[in-house]
Design an enzyme around this catalytic site. Structure first.
Site, PDB file in Angstrom:
ATOM      1  N   LYS A   1     -11.592  68.013  -6.180  1.00 21.05           N
ATOM      2  CA  LYS A   1     -12.115  68.504  -7.470  1.00 21.05           C
ATOM      3  C   LYS A   1     -13.625  68.732  -7.414  1.00 21.05           C
ATOM      4  O   LYS A   1     -14.129  69.757  -7.880  1.00 21.05           O
ATOM      5  CB  LYS A   1     -11.790  67.499  -8.597  1.00 21.05           C
TER       6      LYS A   1
ATOM      7  N   ASP B   1      -8.283  62.866  -5.665  1.00 18.93           N
ATOM      8  CA  ASP B   1      -8.867  63.229  -4.375  1.00 18.93           C
ATOM      9  C   ASP B   1      -8.368  64.572  -3.856  1.00 18.93           C
ATOM     10  O   ASP B   1      -8.229  64.788  -2.653  1.00 18.93           O
ATOM     11  CB  ASP B   1      -8.594  62.128  -3.314  1.00 18.93           C
TER      12      ASP B   1
ATOM     13  N   GLY C   1     -14.448  59.402  -7.111  1.00 15.93           N
ATOM     14  CA  GLY C   1     -15.394  59.701  -6.034  1.00 15.93           C
ATOM     15  C   GLY C   1     -15.250  61.168  -5.714  1.00 15.93           C
ATOM     16  O   GLY C   1     -14.221  61.594  -5.199  1.00 15.93           O
ATOM     17  N   HIS C   2     -16.235  61.957  -6.106  1.00 12.14           N
ATOM     18  CA  HIS C   2     -16.157  63.411  -5.936  1.00 12.14           C
ATOM     19  C   HIS C   2     -17.185  63.836  -4.895  1.00 12.14           C
ATOM     20  O   HIS C   2     -18.380  63.623  -5.078  1.00 12.14           O
ATOM     21  CB  HIS C   2     -16.386  64.110  -7.289  1.00 12.14           C
TER      22      HIS C   2
ATOM     23  N   GLN D   1      -9.630  61.549 -11.325  1.00 12.27           N
ATOM     24  CA  GLN D   1      -8.294  61.090 -10.932  1.00 12.27           C
ATOM     25  C   GLN D   1      -7.321  62.286 -10.866  1.00 12.27           C
ATOM     26  O   GLN D   1      -7.762  63.389 -10.607  1.00 12.27           O
ATOM     27  CB  GLN D   1      -7.773  59.990 -11.873  1.00 12.27           C
TER      28      GLN D   1
HETATM   29  P1  GDP Z   1     -12.048  64.612  -5.491  1.00  5.85           P
HETATM   30  O1  GDP Z   1     -12.018  63.181  -5.899  1.00  5.85           O
HETATM   31  O2  GDP Z   1     -10.879  65.379  -6.020  1.00  5.85           O
HETATM   32  O3  GDP Z   1     -13.347  65.290  -5.803  1.00  5.85           O
HETATM   33  O4  GDP Z   1     -11.889  64.632  -3.909  1.00  5.85           O
HETATM   34  P2  GDP Z   1     -12.659  63.673  -2.862  1.00  5.85           P
HETATM   35  O5  GDP Z   1     -14.063  64.088  -2.755  1.00  5.85           O
HETATM   36  O6  GDP Z   1     -12.379  62.244  -3.173  1.00  5.85           O
HETATM   37  O7  GDP Z   1     -11.833  63.972  -1.558  1.00  5.85           O
HETATM   38  C1  GDP Z   1     -11.758  65.240  -1.015  1.00  5.85           C
HETATM   39  C2  GDP Z   1     -12.284  65.184   0.430  1.00  5.85           C
HETATM   40  O8  GDP Z   1     -11.909  66.359   1.104  1.00  5.85           O
HETATM   41  C3  GDP Z   1     -13.793  65.125   0.505  1.00  5.85           C
HETATM   42  O9  GDP Z   1     -14.156  64.423   1.667  1.00  5.85           O
HETATM   43  C4  GDP Z   1     -14.189  66.593   0.616  1.00  5.85           C
HETATM   44  O10 GDP Z   1     -15.441  66.788   1.273  1.00  5.85           O
HETATM   45  C5  GDP Z   1     -13.064  67.124   1.464  1.00  5.85           C
HETATM   46  N1  GDP Z   1     -12.687  68.517   1.228  1.00  5.85           N
HETATM   47  C6  GDP Z   1     -12.675  69.218   0.055  1.00  5.85           C
HETATM   48  N2  GDP Z   1     -12.159  70.446   0.260  1.00  5.85           N
HETATM   49  C7  GDP Z   1     -11.839  70.525   1.580  1.00  5.85           C
HETATM   50  C8  GDP Z   1     -11.227  71.516   2.395  1.00  5.85           C
HETATM   51  O11 GDP Z   1     -10.848  72.604   1.955  1.00  5.85           O
HETATM   52  N3  GDP Z   1     -11.051  71.217   3.720  1.00  5.85           N
HETATM   53  C9  GDP Z   1     -11.414  70.016   4.261  1.00  5.85           C
HETATM   54  N4  GDP Z   1     -11.190  69.816   5.537  1.00  5.85           N
HETATM   55  N5  GDP Z   1     -11.993  69.061   3.514  1.00  5.85           N
HETATM   56  C10 GDP Z   1     -12.180  69.303   2.194  1.00  5.85           C
HETATM   57  P1  IMO Z   2     -10.916  60.812  -8.060  1.00  2.00           P
HETATM   58  O1  IMO Z   2     -11.552  61.296  -9.319  1.00  2.00           O
HETATM   59  C1  IMO Z   2      -7.671  58.520  -6.287  1.00  2.00           C
HETATM   60  C2  IMO Z   2      -6.350  54.955  -8.433  1.00  2.00           C
HETATM   61  C3  IMO Z   2      -6.586  53.615  -7.777  1.00  2.00           C
HETATM   62  C4  IMO Z   2      -5.366  52.855  -8.283  1.00  2.00           C
HETATM   63  C5  IMO Z   2      -5.207  53.372  -9.701  1.00  2.00           C
HETATM   64  C6  IMO Z   2      -5.821  52.468 -10.770  1.00  2.00           C
HETATM   65  O2  IMO Z   2     -11.851  60.617  -6.928  1.00  2.00           O
HETATM   66  O3  IMO Z   2      -9.732  61.650  -7.718  1.00  2.00           O
HETATM   67  P2  IMO Z   2      -8.337  51.999 -11.484  1.00  2.00           P
HETATM   68  O4  IMO Z   2      -9.469  51.408 -10.733  1.00  2.00           O
HETATM   69  O5  IMO Z   2      -8.586  53.369 -12.005  1.00  2.00           O
HETATM   70  O6  IMO Z   2      -7.800  51.070 -12.551  1.00  2.00           O
HETATM   71  O7  IMO Z   2      -7.146  52.113 -10.398  1.00  2.00           O
HETATM   72  O8  IMO Z   2      -5.866  54.633  -9.739  1.00  2.00           O
HETATM   73  N1  IMO Z   2      -7.554  55.803  -8.600  1.00  2.00           N
HETATM   74  C7  IMO Z   2      -7.810  56.881  -7.858  1.00  2.00           C
HETATM   75  N2  IMO Z   2      -7.149  57.393  -6.806  1.00  2.00           N
HETATM   76  N3  IMO Z   2      -8.760  59.149  -6.763  1.00  2.00           N
HETATM   77  C8  IMO Z   2      -9.413  58.663  -7.844  1.00  2.00           C
HETATM   78  O9  IMO Z   2     -10.413  59.329  -8.441  1.00  2.00           O
HETATM   79  C9  IMO Z   2      -8.966  57.451  -8.416  1.00  2.00           C
HETATM   80  N4  IMO Z   2      -9.390  56.685  -9.449  1.00  2.00           N
HETATM   81  C10 IMO Z   2      -8.503  55.693  -9.567  1.00  2.00           C
HETATM   82  O10 IMO Z   2      -6.601  53.719  -6.382  1.00  2.00           O
HETATM   83  O11 IMO Z   2      -4.227  53.252  -7.560  1.00  2.00           O
HETATM   84 MG    MG Z   3     -12.045  61.291  -5.038  1.00  2.00          MG
END
Ligand code: GDP
Ligand code: IMO
Ligand code: MG
Length: 420
Positions: A16, A13, A40-41, A223
């Site tokens: 990415k 998270d 979840g991207h 991840q």
């Molecule tokens: P990922 O799994 O690495 O793709 O990240 P996620 O999408 O799960 O979580 C990142 C969250 O931060 C999402 O809600 C994005 O919309 C948000 N986000 C990404 N870059 C920025 C930033 O520079 N500033 C803020 N405030 N939010 C951001």
């Molecule tokens: P993105 O790509 C954050 C965590 C789960 C748990 C552990 C194992 O959005 O960054 P699993 O279901 O994979 O067996 O769970 O890994 N986890 C993540 N945490 N971002 C993710 O993906 C994750 N995918 C799995 O919360 O701790």
């Molecule tokens: Mg994510």
């Protein structure tokens, strides 16, 4: 042509999806190589938010072919849901999405086993996403997995499913005391979905190599490094190699095809699920950062734990992934702070209590002004520049991109990553 590996440096998270979306303007391919719909991207384009779980984040660009490599585990139901969501947004996948036939398939029994196992662990549960990821990778390694290629021949598929589901149902009923799942219901639900997507299923290696002759490719990690099955905070990890090695095994391409390794690092650290988190903030400030950063899981909706940037992990991640540069995200979330800390070291982690010895921090002054949407480095407040400089010095790695908001255009690019 130049290719970039994007990898989360901490526990996922890191933002990415957003960085992939920004870079994919100049790419012809975007490839996922491990994980599944536990990811979840999030992409925000012209105010519209799209959360991708299984489909590569390049899918929103017309110039990009999205590819799912053999290292990804596929839930056909989740894929169908995601494709329906894209269709409702008029995003076409025709000739734009290809999935390796060697991908292992997540069965409903894998999901049931994941949930039952977590339940059985009680207080020491991993906090998985409950998506069946772990049991599917277990079956892959145990050589009883079902792959997409098996769906071409239903008779053979049935035979393979009998073997693997007999085992799953034995575990579910006898070990976990849960209900069994019927083979017919699984065949009935999964085979029509496969029929709908089968034109997108192929051997993707020639496709990747061919695309690469024309233009740049982005390898999109899911991840984060500390969730890597081998190098992360085991057992509180996911079940795939989330690091550089996962790219090689999860696509079949050679390491020589990785021209630049970009570490995606959040300006602070978060973790969702259980497990050690040395720099975690257990006070109101942790909750405030979570609020400012909207730190709610994009997959499970769970609250993310927040803490200071962990430099020890960042440095380990740089080493493991051969990171050339850092994309620092969510800088704007720290705008309100008087004081910002960076965790620079600690001793052993106790994996029962998650306590750590000798936590060490450095402190920097906050900038107390808005960085939201800044696109020029020179417009950043001086203290924000000092924070970035401290990260560069402590990691001996340049910060090459700075994200200042969730939207596509809220970005400072200090280097043309593909010009490496
Ligand atoms: P990922 O799994 O690495 O793709 O990240 P996620 O999408 O799960 O979580 C990142 C969250 O931060 C999402 O809600 C994005 O919309 C948000 N986000 C990404 N870059 C920025 C930033 O520079 N500033 C803020 N405030 N939010 C951001
Ligand atoms: P993105 O790509 C954050 C965590 C789960 C748990 C552990 C194992 O959005 O960054 P699993 O279901 O994979 O067996 O769970 O890994 N986890 C993540 N945490 N971002 C993710 O993906 C994750 N995918 C799995 O919360 O701790
Ligand atoms: Mg994510």
């Amino acid at each position: 042509m130049s290719n970039v590996l994007l990898v989360g440096t901490h526990w996922g998270d890191e933002g990415k999806g957003k960085i992939v979306d920004v870079l994919s303007e100049n790419a012809s391919g975007c490839v996922r190589f491990q994980g599944g719909h536990n990811a979840g991207h999030t992409l925000v384009i012209n105010g519209v938010k799209t959360i991708l779980h299984l489909i590569p984040s390049g899918i929103l660009r017309d110039n990009v072919t999205s590819i799912i490599g053999n290292g990804v585990v596929i839930s056909l139901e989740a894929l169908e849901t995601e494709l329906n969501d894209l269709a409702s947004k008029n995003i076409s996948i025709k000739n734009k999405l290809f999935i390796s036939e060697a991908c292992h398939v997540i069965l409903p029994t894998h999901v049931a086993l994941d949930i039952a196992h977590e339940k059985s662990l009680g207080k020491s549960s991993i906090g998985t996403t409950g998506r069946g990821i772990g049991p599917t990778y277990e079956d892959k390694v145990a050589r009883r997995g079902i792959r997409l290629i098996d769906f071409y021949n239903i008779d053979n598929l049935r035979k393979k499913l009998i073997k693997s589901m007999d085992y799953h149902n034995f575990l579910l009923t006898k070990y976990y005391k849960e209900s069994p799942i019927s083979l017919e219901s699984v065949l009935e639900s999964l085979t029509p979905i496969f029929e709908n997507i089968k034109d997108h299923v192929c051997d993707v290696i020639p496709l990747i190599l061919d695309l690469n002759k024309k233009s740049n490719i982005i390898f999109e990690g899911a991840q984060g490094t500390m969730l890597d099955i081998d190098h992360g905070t085991y057992p509180y990890v996911t079940s795939s190699n989330t690091t550089l090695s996962g790219l090689i095994s999860g696509t079949g391409i050679g390491v020589d095809k990785v021209n630049y390794s970009l570490g995606i690092t959040k300006a602070y650290t978060t973790r969702v699920g259980h497990g050690p988190f040395p720099s975690e903030l257990h006070d109101q400030l942790g909750l405030d950062i979570a609020k400012w950063g909207g730190e709610v899981g994009a997959t499970t909706g769970r609250a993310r734990r927040c803490g200071w940037l962990d430099m020890k992990i960042l440095n380990k991640s740089i080493e493991l992934n051969r990171i050339n540069g850092i994309a620092l995200t969510k800088l704007d979330v720290l705008d309100n702070l008087d004081l910002i800390k960076i965790c620079i070291g600690y001793g052993d982690i106790d994996y029962d209590t998650f306590e750590v010895d000798g936590l060490e921090y450095i402190e920097l002054k906050g900038w107390k002004s808005s960085t939201v949407g800044i696109t020029n480095y020179k417009d950043l407040p001086e203290n924000a520049k000092l924070y970035i400089k401290a990260i560069e010095e402590l990691s001996k790695t340049p910060v090459v991109m700075i994200s200042t908001g969730p939207a596509r255009n809220e970005i400072i690019c200090l280097k043309d990553i593909f010009a490496t």
